[in-house]
Design a protein around this motif. Sequence first.
Motif, PDB file in Angstrom:
ATOM      1  N   GLN A  29       0.854  -1.010   0.001  1.00 56.90           N
ATOM      2  CA  GLN A  29      -0.021  -0.041   0.145  1.00 56.90           C
ATOM      3  C   GLN A  29       0.767   1.331   0.132  1.00 56.90           C
ATOM      4  OE1 GLN A  29      -2.409   0.363   3.307  1.00 56.90           O
ATOM      5  NE2 GLN A  29      -2.895   2.305   3.123  1.00 56.90           N
ATOM      6  N   TRP A  30       2.127   1.185   0.690  1.00 56.75           N
ATOM      7  CA  TRP A  30       2.655   2.600   0.900  1.00 56.75           C
ATOM      8  C   TRP A  30       3.852   2.491   0.247  1.00 56.75           C
ATOM      9  CZ3 TRP A  30       1.706   6.608   4.205  1.00 56.75           C
ATOM     10  CH2 TRP A  30       0.677   6.438   5.013  1.00 56.75           C
ATOM     11  N   TYR A  31       4.257   1.491  -0.597  1.00 56.16           N
ATOM     12  CA  TYR A  31       5.435   1.561  -1.343  1.00 56.16           C
ATOM     13  C   TYR A  31       5.118   1.402  -2.982  1.00 56.16           C
ATOM     14  CZ  TYR A  31       8.379   2.545   2.469  1.00 56.16           C
ATOM     15  OH  TYR A  31       8.753   3.185   3.663  1.00 56.16           O
ATOM     16  N   GLY A  32       3.909   0.945  -3.211  1.00 61.03           N
ATOM     17  CA  GLY A  32       3.518   0.841  -4.434  1.00 61.03           C
ATOM     18  C   GLY A  32       3.663  -0.476  -5.324  1.00 61.03           C
ATOM     19  N   HIS A  33       4.119  -1.319  -4.659  1.00 57.14           N
ATOM     20  CA  HIS A  33       4.460  -2.647  -5.489  1.00 57.14           C
ATOM     21  C   HIS A  33       4.426  -3.705  -4.468  1.00 57.14           C
ATOM     22  CE1 HIS A  33       8.777  -2.676  -3.933  1.00 57.14           C
ATOM     23  NE2 HIS A  33       8.839  -1.310  -4.024  1.00 57.14           N
ATOM     24  N   GLU A  34       4.102  -5.031  -4.785  1.00 51.96           N
ATOM     25  CA  GLU A  34       4.502  -6.081  -3.930  1.00 51.96           C
ATOM     26  C   GLU A  34       5.845  -6.441  -3.247  1.00 51.96           C
ATOM     27  OE1 GLU A  34       1.680  -7.975  -3.110  1.00 51.96           O
ATOM     28  OE2 GLU A  34       0.564  -6.422  -3.992  1.00 51.96           O
ATOM     29  N   HIS A  35       5.845  -6.896  -2.334  1.00 51.08           N
ATOM     30  CA  HIS A  35       7.226  -7.299  -1.605  1.00 51.08           C
ATOM     31  C   HIS A  35       7.696  -8.331  -2.364  1.00 51.08           C
ATOM     32  CE1 HIS A  35      10.357  -8.265   1.437  1.00 51.08           C
ATOM     33  NE2 HIS A  35       9.798  -6.917   1.987  1.00 51.08           N
ATOM     34  N   LYS A  36       9.137  -8.134  -2.673  1.00 53.69           N
ATOM     35  CA  LYS A  36       9.877  -9.184  -3.505  1.00 53.69           C
ATOM     36  C   LYS A  36      10.623 -10.250  -2.889  1.00 53.69           C
ATOM     37  CE  LYS A  36      10.294  -5.690  -7.030  1.00 53.69           C
ATOM     38  NZ  LYS A  36      11.292  -4.920  -7.827  1.00 53.69           N
ATOM     39  N   ALA A  37      10.558 -10.042  -1.487  1.00 52.66           N
ATOM     40  CA  ALA A  37      11.128 -11.210  -0.733  1.00 52.66           C
ATOM     41  C   ALA A  37      10.359 -11.525   0.580  1.00 52.66           C
ATOM     42  CB  ALA A  37      12.610 -10.852  -0.339  1.00 52.66           C
ATOM     43  N   PRO A  38       9.169 -11.925   0.358  1.00 52.19           N
ATOM     44  CA  PRO A  38       8.202 -12.190   1.553  1.00 52.19           C
ATOM     45  C   PRO A  38       8.667 -13.018   2.590  1.00 52.19           C
ATOM     46  CG  PRO A  38       7.300 -13.287  -0.392  1.00 52.19           C
ATOM     47  CD  PRO A  38       8.378 -12.425  -0.885  1.00 52.19           C
ATOM     48  N   GLU A  39       9.438 -14.298   2.257  1.00 60.35           N
ATOM     49  CA  GLU A  39       9.836 -15.262   3.118  1.00 60.35           C
ATOM     50  C   GLU A  39      10.978 -14.455   4.030  1.00 60.35           C
ATOM     51  OE1 GLU A  39       8.357 -17.900   4.053  1.00 60.35           O
ATOM     52  OE2 GLU A  39       7.024 -17.456   2.435  1.00 60.35           O
ATOM     53  N   LEU A  40      11.917 -13.721   3.180  1.00 53.83           N
ATOM     54  CA  LEU A  40      12.914 -13.006   3.917  1.00 53.83           C
ATOM     55  C   LEU A  40      12.359 -11.951   5.083  1.00 53.83           C
ATOM     56  CD1 LEU A  40      16.051 -13.284   4.175  1.00 53.83           C
ATOM     57  CD2 LEU A  40      16.107 -11.480   2.252  1.00 53.83           C
ATOM     58  N   GLN A  41      11.322 -11.434   4.512  1.00 55.63           N
ATOM     59  CA  GLN A  41      10.730 -10.345   5.400  1.00 55.63           C
ATOM     60  C   GLN A  41      10.357 -10.938   6.848  1.00 55.63           C
ATOM     61  OE1 GLN A  41       9.817  -6.765   5.272  1.00 55.63           O
ATOM     62  NE2 GLN A  41       9.551  -7.519   7.140  1.00 55.63           N
ATOM     63  N   LYS A  42       9.774 -12.330   6.935  1.00 55.52           N
ATOM     64  CA  LYS A  42       9.476 -12.873   8.095  1.00 55.52           C
ATOM     65  C   LYS A  42      10.503 -13.125   9.003  1.00 55.52           C
ATOM     66  CE  LYS A  42       5.852 -15.438   5.654  1.00 55.52           C
ATOM     67  NZ  LYS A  42       5.500 -16.997   5.369  1.00 55.52           N
ATOM     68  N   LYS A  43      11.665 -13.152   8.382  1.00 52.93           N
ATOM     69  CA  LYS A  43      13.130 -13.158   9.459  1.00 52.93           C
ATOM     70  C   LYS A  43      13.660 -12.059   9.743  1.00 52.93           C
ATOM     71  CE  LYS A  43      13.887 -17.761   6.832  1.00 52.93           C
ATOM     72  NZ  LYS A  43      14.965 -18.436   6.025  1.00 52.93           N
ATOM     73  N   ALA A  44      13.288 -11.025   9.378  1.00 46.73           N
ATOM     74  CA  ALA A  44      13.822  -9.621   9.380  1.00 46.73           C
ATOM     75  C   ALA A  44      13.696  -9.213  10.983  1.00 46.73           C
ATOM     76  CB  ALA A  44      13.599  -8.447   8.439  1.00 46.73           C
ATOM     77  N   ILE A  45      14.620  -8.578  11.577  1.00 46.03           N
ATOM     78  CA  ILE A  45      14.447  -7.843  12.818  1.00 46.03           C
ATOM     79  C   ILE A  45      14.231  -6.584  12.807  1.00 46.03           C
ATOM     80  CG2 ILE A  45      15.387  -7.557  15.227  1.00 46.03           C
ATOM     81  CD1 ILE A  45      13.914 -10.481  14.631  1.00 46.03           C
ATOM     82  N   TYR A  46      13.559  -5.819  13.416  1.00 47.24           N
ATOM     83  CA  TYR A  46      13.573  -4.199  13.335  1.00 47.24           C
ATOM     84  C   TYR A  46      14.410  -3.882  14.179  1.00 47.24           C
ATOM     85  CZ  TYR A  46      11.475   0.277  13.296  1.00 47.24           C
ATOM     86  OH  TYR A  46      11.517   1.738  13.086  1.00 47.24           O
ATOM     87  N   GLY A  47      15.488  -2.904  13.859  1.00 49.78           N
ATOM     88  CA  GLY A  47      16.693  -2.712  14.443  1.00 49.78           C
ATOM     89  C   GLY A  47      16.650  -1.538  15.319  1.00 49.78           C
ATOM     90  N   LEU A  48      15.801  -1.143  16.208  1.00 45.88           N
ATOM     91  CA  LEU A  48      15.814   0.238  16.997  1.00 45.88           C
ATOM     92  C   LEU A  48      16.578  -0.516  18.133  1.00 45.88           C
ATOM     93  CD1 LEU A  48      15.085   3.118  17.179  1.00 45.88           C
ATOM     94  CD2 LEU A  48      13.138   2.283  18.731  1.00 45.88           C
ATOM     95  N   THR A  49      17.850  -0.232  18.270  1.00 48.33           N
ATOM     96  CA  THR A  49      18.849  -0.991  19.240  1.00 48.33           C
ATOM     97  C   THR A  49      18.320  -1.014  20.622  1.00 48.33           C
ATOM     98  OG1 THR A  49      20.506  -0.072  17.629  1.00 48.33           O
ATOM     99  CG2 THR A  49      21.456  -1.273  19.334  1.00 48.33           C
ATOM    100  N   GLU A  50      18.081   0.409  20.994  1.00 50.93           N
ATOM    101  CA  GLU A  50      17.945   0.333  22.687  1.00 50.93           C
ATOM    102  C   GLU A  50      16.873  -0.498  22.913  1.00 50.93           C
ATOM    103  OE1 GLU A  50      20.760   3.280  21.608  1.00 50.93           O
ATOM    104  OE2 GLU A  50      18.926   2.827  20.627  1.00 50.93           O
ATOM    105  N   ILE A  51      15.871  -0.846  21.895  1.00 50.74           N
ATOM    106  CA  ILE A  51      14.548  -1.411  22.331  1.00 50.74           C
ATOM    107  C   ILE A  51      14.684  -2.719  21.943  1.00 50.74           C
ATOM    108  CG2 ILE A  51      12.035  -1.211  22.069  1.00 50.74           C
ATOM    109  CD1 ILE A  51      13.099   1.051  23.407  1.00 50.74           C
ATOM    110  N   LYS A  52      15.326  -3.313  20.640  1.00 47.12           N
ATOM    111  CA  LYS A  52      15.252  -4.625  20.148  1.00 47.12           C
ATOM    112  C   LYS A  52      16.455  -5.275  20.347  1.00 47.12           C
ATOM    113  CE  LYS A  52      11.554  -3.717  18.210  1.00 47.12           C
ATOM    114  NZ  LYS A  52      10.049  -4.454  18.133  1.00 47.12           N
ATOM    115  N   ARG A  53      17.516  -4.926  21.386  1.00 49.97           N
ATOM    116  CA  ARG A  53      18.820  -5.483  21.615  1.00 49.97           C
ATOM    117  C   ARG A  53      19.096  -6.865  21.392  1.00 49.97           C
ATOM    118  NH1 ARG A  53      20.179  -2.149  25.242  1.00 49.97           N
ATOM    119  NH2 ARG A  53      21.295  -0.662  24.255  1.00 49.97           N
ATOM    120  N   ASP A  54      18.127  -7.614  22.196  1.00 54.94           N
ATOM    121  CA  ASP A  54      18.504  -9.167  22.515  1.00 54.94           C
ATOM    122  C   ASP A  54      18.103  -9.614  20.866  1.00 54.94           C
ATOM    123  OD1 ASP A  54      19.080  -8.700  25.033  1.00 54.94           O
ATOM    124  OD2 ASP A  54      17.126  -9.204  25.716  1.00 54.94           O
ATOM    125  N   ALA A  55      17.108  -9.223  20.313  1.00 52.22           N
ATOM    126  CA  ALA A  55      16.972  -9.949  19.137  1.00 52.22           C
ATOM    127  C   ALA A  55      17.976  -9.889  18.129  1.00 52.22           C
ATOM    128  CB  ALA A  55      15.403  -9.314  18.363  1.00 52.22           C
TER     129      ALA A  55
END
Length: 346
Positions: A112-138
Amino acid sequence: MSEVRVAILGASGYTGAELVRMLAGHPEFRVTVLTGDRKAGQPLASVFPHLGMLKLPDLVAIADVDFSQVDAVFCCLPHGTTQEVIAGLPEHVSVVDLSADFRLTSLDAYAQWYGHEHKAPELQKKAIYGLTEIKRDAIRTARLVANPGCYPTSVQLPLVPLFKAGLIEAQDIIIDAKSGTSGAGRSAKEANLYCEVTEGIHAYGIASHRHAPEIEQELGLAAGQDVLVSFTPHLMPMSRGMLSTIYVRTAKGATAADLRAELSRVYAAEPFVGVLPEGAVPATRHVRGSNFCLMNVFDDRQPGRVIVTSVIDNLVKGASGQALQNMNLMFGLPETTNLAQQPLFP
């Protein structure tokens, strides 16, 4: 630890150049690959003369990189171009992606926001959002980290702890944010010319900026419910820096002093986040060139509301500095490694 061989994809852009600057002298990481497809074959010094004293490999095209000889990748490519590149990397390569391609967990929201389908959906499931101070352990055990956007970093660092503590309401949140022009990238755009930007300020992406769903996604996780924000970014006539002024409603009985005390408690041991004394106002010049985020909380004249201010350098804590902070964690290093640069002033 043996030497970590680092590739920077998109090294001819601002975030790539900032990573080169920050990796200079790193005790464990060595830059062995720099890509810039349109600048392939050129030394980086011809693109960024300020880095000319460093001994660096010449720029090459991504297609010519032997990734079997690379341990870590910082991906500084434009949005929409990263997914297929990262999907094609060998499994042994650790990746921090500075684009928005893996930040949104919902594939529908991404489309919706980027105007095209995601091209690596399986990889998206494994990605960790990297706000360091909040997600450090992951982040420590991640193979792929989605580095947060600059505006979301400046907003989430103060608001996430306040949501988790139940001190603010998940409604009627107004975010007035301002950024230096480097946030728009280095490509030639008429709107970013000196005469178009200098001696003025203007809003852009009103009610439609792509960082809004990223902000709402992460604040919603902290609040335990959907969060909708009014977010308006502005372009400032400066090269770098970011100021977010955030208006929030407090939970019943909570005061600005309570919010400041909670942020001070949460960030007391953090090397890069500082809560200023009561009444002190954060300014972008206080963090320029550094990986710091400074913040404070003020009483609003309206009862039940407070004003939260937060400043970062959009190219450092908002991009390349946080990326290095994350990569340090991924390789078991102190996250502060080679990030002790103090702010530049004046």
